[in-house]
Design a protein around this motif. Structure first.
Motif, PDB file in Angstrom:
ATOM      1  N   GLU A 127       0.840  -1.188   0.000  1.00 48.89           N
ATOM      2  CA  GLU A 127       0.000   0.000   0.000  1.00 48.89           C
ATOM      3  C   GLU A 127       0.880   1.245   0.000  1.00 48.89           C
ATOM      4  O   GLU A 127       1.745   1.403   0.858  1.00 48.89           O
ATOM      5  N   GLU A 129       1.053   5.117   0.606  1.00 44.41           N
ATOM      6  CA  GLU A 129       0.300   6.115   1.362  1.00 44.41           C
ATOM      7  C   GLU A 129       0.895   7.492   1.105  1.00 44.41           C
ATOM      8  O   GLU A 129       2.112   7.654   1.107  1.00 44.41           O
ATOM      9  N   ASP A 134      -3.688  14.497   3.731  1.00 48.67           N
ATOM     10  CA  ASP A 134      -4.804  13.682   4.225  1.00 48.67           C
ATOM     11  C   ASP A 134      -5.963  13.631   3.240  1.00 48.67           C
ATOM     12  O   ASP A 134      -6.839  12.789   3.354  1.00 48.67           O
ATOM     13  N   ASP A 135      -5.993  14.554   2.268  1.00 43.70           N
ATOM     14  CA  ASP A 135      -7.077  14.557   1.284  1.00 43.70           C
ATOM     15  C   ASP A 135      -6.881  13.497   0.213  1.00 43.70           C
ATOM     16  O   ASP A 135      -7.824  13.087  -0.438  1.00 43.70           O
ATOM     17  N   GLN A 136      -5.652  13.048   0.029  1.00 42.26           N
ATOM     18  CA  GLN A 136      -5.357  12.034  -0.989  1.00 42.26           C
ATOM     19  C   GLN A 136      -5.510  10.646  -0.368  1.00 42.26           C
ATOM     20  O   GLN A 136      -4.983  10.376   0.704  1.00 42.26           O
ATOM     21  N   PRO A 137      -6.215   9.738  -1.028  1.00 41.25           N
ATOM     22  CA  PRO A 137      -6.442   8.408  -0.451  1.00 41.25           C
ATOM     23  C   PRO A 137      -5.207   7.513  -0.529  1.00 41.25           C
ATOM     24  O   PRO A 137      -4.327   7.720  -1.363  1.00 41.25           O
ATOM     25  N   ASP A 138      -5.167   6.507   0.347  1.00 43.35           N
ATOM     26  CA  ASP A 138      -4.143   5.471   0.270  1.00 43.35           C
ATOM     27  C   ASP A 138      -4.374   4.677  -1.015  1.00 43.35           C
ATOM     28  O   ASP A 138      -5.499   4.582  -1.507  1.00 43.35           O
ATOM     29  N   LEU A 139      -3.311   4.102  -1.552  1.00 42.38           N
ATOM     30  CA  LEU A 139      -3.405   3.331  -2.787  1.00 42.38           C
ATOM     31  C   LEU A 139      -2.962   1.897  -2.544  1.00 42.38           C
ATOM     32  O   LEU A 139      -1.785   1.568  -2.671  1.00 42.38           O
ATOM     33  N   ASP A 157      -9.642  -0.252  -0.701  1.00 47.74           N
ATOM     34  CA  ASP A 157      -8.963  -0.226   0.596  1.00 47.74           C
ATOM     35  C   ASP A 157      -9.829  -0.979   1.607  1.00 47.74           C
ATOM     36  O   ASP A 157     -10.992  -0.657   1.794  1.00 47.74           O
ATOM     37  N   ASP A 159      -8.813  -1.375   4.856  1.00 49.25           N
ATOM     38  CA  ASP A 159      -8.489  -0.943   6.224  1.00 49.25           C
ATOM     39  C   ASP A 159      -9.721  -0.342   6.872  1.00 49.25           C
ATOM     40  O   ASP A 159     -10.536   0.332   6.238  1.00 49.25           O
TER      41      ASP A 159
END
Length: 161
Positions: A127, A129, A134-139, A157, A159
Motif C-alpha cells: 500500500e 500512502e 490527508d485529502d489524498q487516499p491510500d493506494l 482499501d 483498512d
C-alpha cells in the motif's frame, strides 16, 4: 595598531576558510566514487542488472556420485520492475505463476506501508500512502504475474481506519 591587528586576523580567517573550501573541492573532484562521493550518479536499471549479474556467485557443480536434491534446483524466475502511482517494485514472476516482491520504493510524496505481503504467492500486496496529504487516499495495490509480466492494480482499501 588595533585596526591593523583586526585586518590581519580577518585576512587569516578568510585565508583559512578559502583553503578549507579549496581542499574540499579538490577532494571531491579527485575522488573515484569508491567511497560513495557526493557527486556519484544513481545507476539505471541496465547498470543494476549488470552489477547483479557480475556479483552473482557461480554455483559449484554437484559431484558425479550424488544426484542433485530437488530443493537445490531454483525455480525459473523472471525479475522485472513494475511502476505504479505510489512508487515502483522489483518483482519476480516465477514459472509456477506465483509472484514475489524483491524490493519496493515509494514515489516522491508517498511511503509504502509496513504491511507488505511479498509472496511468493498468487498475489503480492502493498500500500502506497501519501506523505502529508490527508485529502489524498491510500493506494492499496495487488501485483500479479500474467505470462511472466508483473501487473499492479489498485484495489479497494480494506483498512478499517
Amino acid at each position: 595598531m588595533r585596526k591593523w591587528r583586526n585586518a590581519v586576523v580577518t585576512a587569516a580567517w578568510v585565508a583559512v576558510g578559502t583553503a578549507a573550501g579549496a581542499l574540499g573541492a579538490w577532494q571531491l573532484a579527485s575522488s573515484d566514487g569508491a567511497g560513495g562521493a557526493a557527486h556519484s550518479r544513481p545507476l539505471d536499471e541496465a547498470a543494476v542488472r549488470a552489477a547483479l549479474t557480475a556479483s552473482t556467485p557461480t554455483p559449484t557443480p554437484p559431484s558425479a556420485s550424488a544426484p542433485p536434491s530437488p530443493s537445490s534446483t531454483p525455480p525459473s524466475v523472471d525479475r522485472s520492475t513494475v511502476r505504479f502511482t505510489g512508487g515502483s517494485a522489483t518483482v519476480e514472476c516465477r514459472a509456477d505463476g506465483t509472484v514475489r516482491l524483491v524490493s519496493w520504493s515509494p514515489a516522491d510524496g508517498f511511503h509504502i506501508d509496513d504491511d507488505v505481503e511479498r509472496g511468493p504467492a498468487a498475489v503480492a500486496r502493498l500500500e502506497a500512502e501519501p506523505g502529508d496529504d490527508d485529502d489524498q487516499p491510500d493506494l492499496p495495490y495487488e501485483i500479479r504475474c500474467a505470462d511472466g509480466t508483473p501487473r499492479a492494480k489498485v484495489v479497494p482499501d480494506t483498512d478499517d481506519d
